[in-house]
Structures are given as structure tokens and as C-alpha cells.
Motif scaffolding. Structure first.
Motif, PDB file in Angstrom:
ATOM      1  N   GLN A  59     -26.598 -13.046  24.433  1.00 11.88           N
ATOM      2  CA  GLN A  59     -26.692 -12.349  25.566  1.00 11.88           C
ATOM      3  C   GLN A  59     -28.090 -12.987  26.673  1.00 11.88           C
ATOM      4  O   GLN A  59     -27.953 -13.737  27.858  1.00 11.88           O
ATOM      5  N   ILE A  60     -29.351 -13.920  25.547  1.00 12.54           N
ATOM      6  CA  ILE A  60     -29.861 -14.296  26.507  1.00 12.54           C
ATOM      7  C   ILE A  60     -30.202 -15.984  26.476  1.00 12.54           C
ATOM      8  O   ILE A  60     -31.639 -16.029  26.092  1.00 12.54           O
ATOM      9  N   ASN A  61     -29.602 -15.879  25.440  1.00 13.17           N
ATOM     10  CA  ASN A  61     -29.504 -17.150  25.412  1.00 13.17           C
ATOM     11  C   ASN A  61     -30.596 -17.710  24.141  1.00 13.17           C
ATOM     12  O   ASN A  61     -31.009 -18.990  24.231  1.00 13.17           O
ATOM     13  N   VAL A  62     -30.964 -16.879  22.931  1.00 20.14           N
ATOM     14  CA  VAL A  62     -31.602 -17.333  22.088  1.00 20.14           C
ATOM     15  C   VAL A  62     -31.475 -18.188  20.971  1.00 20.14           C
ATOM     16  O   VAL A  62     -30.395 -17.041  20.460  1.00 20.14           O
ATOM     17  N   PRO A  63     -32.117 -18.570  19.690  1.00 22.71           N
ATOM     18  CA  PRO A  63     -31.228 -18.604  18.694  1.00 22.71           C
ATOM     19  C   PRO A  63     -31.738 -16.979  18.067  1.00 22.71           C
ATOM     20  O   PRO A  63     -32.519 -16.372  18.400  1.00 22.71           O
ATOM     21  N   VAL A  64     -30.440 -16.567  17.091  1.00 24.53           N
ATOM     22  CA  VAL A  64     -30.985 -14.970  16.526  1.00 24.53           C
ATOM     23  C   VAL A  64     -32.238 -15.420  15.650  1.00 24.53           C
ATOM     24  O   VAL A  64     -32.551 -14.640  15.509  1.00 24.53           O
ATOM     25  N   SER A  65     -32.664 -16.470  14.815  1.00 21.72           N
ATOM     26  CA  SER A  65     -34.105 -16.238  14.446  1.00 21.72           C
ATOM     27  C   SER A  65     -34.893 -16.311  14.860  1.00 21.72           C
ATOM     28  O   SER A  65     -36.500 -15.374  14.738  1.00 21.72           O
ATOM     29  N   GLU A  66     -34.909 -16.957  16.625  1.00 23.23           N
ATOM     30  CA  GLU A  66     -36.180 -17.713  16.888  1.00 23.23           C
ATOM     31  C   GLU A  66     -36.013 -15.292  17.717  1.00 23.23           C
ATOM     32  O   GLU A  66     -37.366 -14.842  17.839  1.00 23.23           O
TER      33      GLU A  66
END
Length: 376
Positions: free
Chosen positions: A294-301
Motif C-alpha cells: 500500500q505504501i510502496n516500500v519493500p516489506v523488509s524495510e
């Protein structure tokens, strides 16, 4: 009817119920069949063990080697349960050749029995069956069982601890049924195993005459546990939710530059703004992967951002917003407009117990107490 006959009847009923459960596990429709097959195999081994109460005499008379082999099958029991726990916790679990190492003890011990027992004459075998608890082989057998059991049970609890930690950092659904089921089952197995161990030690004491009564009691407990399995399986045919074993645990804190700190603060502000405007926490099955998309960031980040820089589990981070939303509803709407059950459903919880626990953790009050206090 004597006590031994009662014990046979209990054993027959237990094995019959086990067969029903095994049939259910092998036929129920599920995407991941490995856990069910492992558990079914585990139950088959236990069913063979219990069947000794009504089949042992006949097998011993005609096939003594088969009866001795049946005894050794219990060395397969706890490794199968360990593999089952791994398979049910992690959806990426696959059976591999290396897992055959878990059955090495079973193979080695049967090799030890070959010279003096399996290849022994009828006289040697009759003596063994009559005095087996006094033989070196059986003392070695009991020692191996106890050491093996202790090692695997510790390993199972380590897996469950890791599973719960990963679950809380990646999911918001508080219905951790797999953890509860496995923890309950493991605890019951530990109690049952050590009860059986203490029962066997009575053979070497002056209280061995109580063994028949204790065996009856143990048989009833075994039947009750088996029926509990059946009820669980029937009521929860799709009980388990596996997770990926490669999911990340909380990362270690590292030293950051001023620029990196500013970037992190900016990311946190963007995340909080998204939480307040889009309100993704209202989805009861929200996962960290979905929020990251949803927020367009890597899940690890995102995982590092929440677990390290906000010092929260994903589970607690999301529940914080849910509770704040619930507080507004409880404070601004009377009971006739929104009951507690309606409130928890509206803010993303799926059970009253998990809502009450999270609410009290966040406010030190129950939802009912908070509503009353806000009206004063």
C-alpha cells in the motif's frame, strides 16, 4: 469382567477413534497435505503402540520378532511429531532426504537387537519377553527414548517460540490458532509421556501391583486425548495458518548517520499519515506484506521501520490504531448505538478476548470500564 479386559476394551475404542482421525486427516481437502500426512503417520505409530494391549499376546506367540519390532516403533514417534510441527508452522517446509536422519536411532537400535534378540532361538526370546525390563537392551532402549524425547521436545518449543515471534511481526490477526493448538498438544504429550515414564518405573519398586489400575487410568486419558483431537479436527478443518520460515525477525539496531535518521523520520511520518487517512488497520487480516504494498516500500524495510525504529511488533503497531479508533467510538457513541461486539468488529478485531486483551494493554481498562469512565 476383570481389569485387564476393561483395558483391552478402552484400547480397542482408542485405536478405532484414532483410525477415524487418520482417515479424516488423509482425506480432508487442504492445499498443504504434508502436515496432515505427517500427523496421520504419527497417529498410526501411536495406534500400533496402543494396539499392543489387545494384540501383543497373539503376536508374541506367533511372531515374536514382529512384537519386538513394534516396541521399537516408538522411536519414530517424537521425530514425526517434530517434523509435523515444522510442517504446520511453515508453509515452505518440504520433506527432504536430510530428514531421514531423524530415524537413525530407530535403525541403529534395531541393528543392536539383531544378534541376541531377532536372531536368538525360541528359548532366548521367551526369556527376553519374560524379563525384558531387566535386560541391558531394554535399559538402553529406555535411556535412548528419554534422551530422544527431551531433545525433541526442547526443539519443538524453540520452533513454537520462533513461530510466535515471526507471526507477531508479520500478521495482525490475533487468532494464532496454530500456536495455541501446538502448544496445548505438546504440553499434553509431555505430561502423558512423563506420566508413562513414572508408571514404568513402578516395575522396579514395591508398588508394581498398582500398575493395572494405573494402566486403566492411562488408557482412559489416551482415549480422552484422542477424542479431543477428533473434536479439534472436526470443528477446525482449516485450523492452521502457516507462515514463511524466511520471514524476518526483529533486526539488530545499528548506528545511523544524521541523514539516515532524517530519512527514517520521514518514512515514519509517511507511514503514520497513511495509517490515519487510509485506515488499513480496519482490515482484520492485514499483513505486513499488504501494508508494504500500500505504501510502496519493500516489506523488509517496513519491518525494520516498525520493529526497530518504532520498537513495536507489527501486531502491536496495528492494534494501537485499532484501540484508538475503538476509544473514539466508545467515548462518542452510547451503548445502544454501538455494543462492545459491534465496536470490536468495526475496528478490525475478530474476537472479544483479543479485543479486551489489547484494549487493557493500551489503556489499563477494559472496554466497558473505559466507556463508563468517559461518561463521568
Amino acid at each position: 469382567m476383570n481389569s485387564f479386559s476393561y483395558l483391552k476394551i478402552i484400547a480397542v475404542i482408542t485405536v478405532f477413534v484414532l483410525l477415524l482421525l487418520i482417515f479424516f486427516l488423509l482425506t480432508v481437502k487442504t492445499k498443504n497435505k504434508i502436515p496432515n500426512r505427517l500427523f496421520a503417520t504419527y497417529l498410526i505409530i501411536n495406534g500400533i503402540d496402543i494396539s499392543g494391549f489387545f494384540l501383543a499376546d497373539k503376536i508374541t506367540s506367533y511372531y515374536p520378532n514382529l512384537e519386538i519390532f513394534r516396541w521399537t516403533l516408538c522411536l519414530l514417534s517424537i521425530p514425526l511429531f517434530y517434523l509435523y510441527v515444522q510442517a504446520i508452522c511453515y508453509n515452505d517446509f518440504r520433506l527432504k532426504r536430510k530428514h531421514l536422519l531423524h530415524f537413525v536411532l530407530f535403525i541403529l537400535f534395531n541393528l543392536v537387537l539383531i544378534p541376541r534378540i531377532y536372531l536368538g532361538n525360541d528359548t532366548a526370546k521367551k526369556y527376553f519377553f519374560k524379563h525384558h525390563f531387566e535386560t541391558g537392551e531394554m535399559m538402553l532402549f529406555q535411556s535412548i527414548i528419554e534422551l530422544q524425547y527431551l531433545g525433541y521436545i526442547i526443539a519443538v518449543f524453540i520452533i513454537l517460540k520462533k513461530y510466535k515471534s515471526i507471526y507477531l511481526e508479520n500478521y495482525t490477526n490475533s487468532n494464532t490458532s496454530v500456536y495455541k493448538w501446538l502448544f496445548q498438544m505438546t504440553t499434553i504429550f509431555v505430561i502423558a509421556h512423563y506420566f508413562d515414564t513414572l508408571k514404568n518405573l513402578l516395575r522396579y519398586t514395591n508398588y508394581h501391583e498398582f500398575l493395572v489400575v494405573i494402566n486403566e487410568f492411562a488408557g482412559i486419558i489416551a482415549l480422552a486425548i484422542t477424542c479431543w483431537f477428533i473434536l479439534k479436527a472436526l470443528n477446525n478443518p482449516d485450523l492452521f495458518k502457516s507462515i514463511d520460515s524466511k520471514s524476518k525477525n526483529k533486526s539488530k539496531t545499528v548506528a545511523l548517520t544524521d541523514l539516515e535518521n532524517r530519512q527514517i523520520m520521514s518514512q515514519i511520518e509517511s507511514l503514520k499519515e497513511h495509517m490515519n487517512t487510509a485506515k488499513p488497520y480496519l482490515n482484520p487480516s492485514l499483513t505486513i506484506q499488504e501494508l508494504a504494498n500500500q505504501i510502496n516500500v519493500p516489506v523488509s524495510e517496513l519491518s525494520v521501520l516498525i520493529n526497530v525504529h518504532l520498537n513495536q511488533h507489527f501486531f502491536d503497531f496495528i492494534n494501537q490504531y485499532r484501540i484508538e479508533e475503538a476509544m473514539e467510538i466508545l467515548k462518542n457513541h452510547p451503548k445502544k448505538d454501538f455494543t462492545i461486539l459491534q465496536t470490536l468488529d468495526k475496528v478490525g478485531f475478530n474476537s472479544k478476548s483479543s479485543f479486551n486483551t489489547a484494549f487493557k494493554k493500551h489503556t489499563s481498562l477494559t472496554p466497558t470500564e473505559y466507556r463508563k469512565s468517559s461518561l463521568l
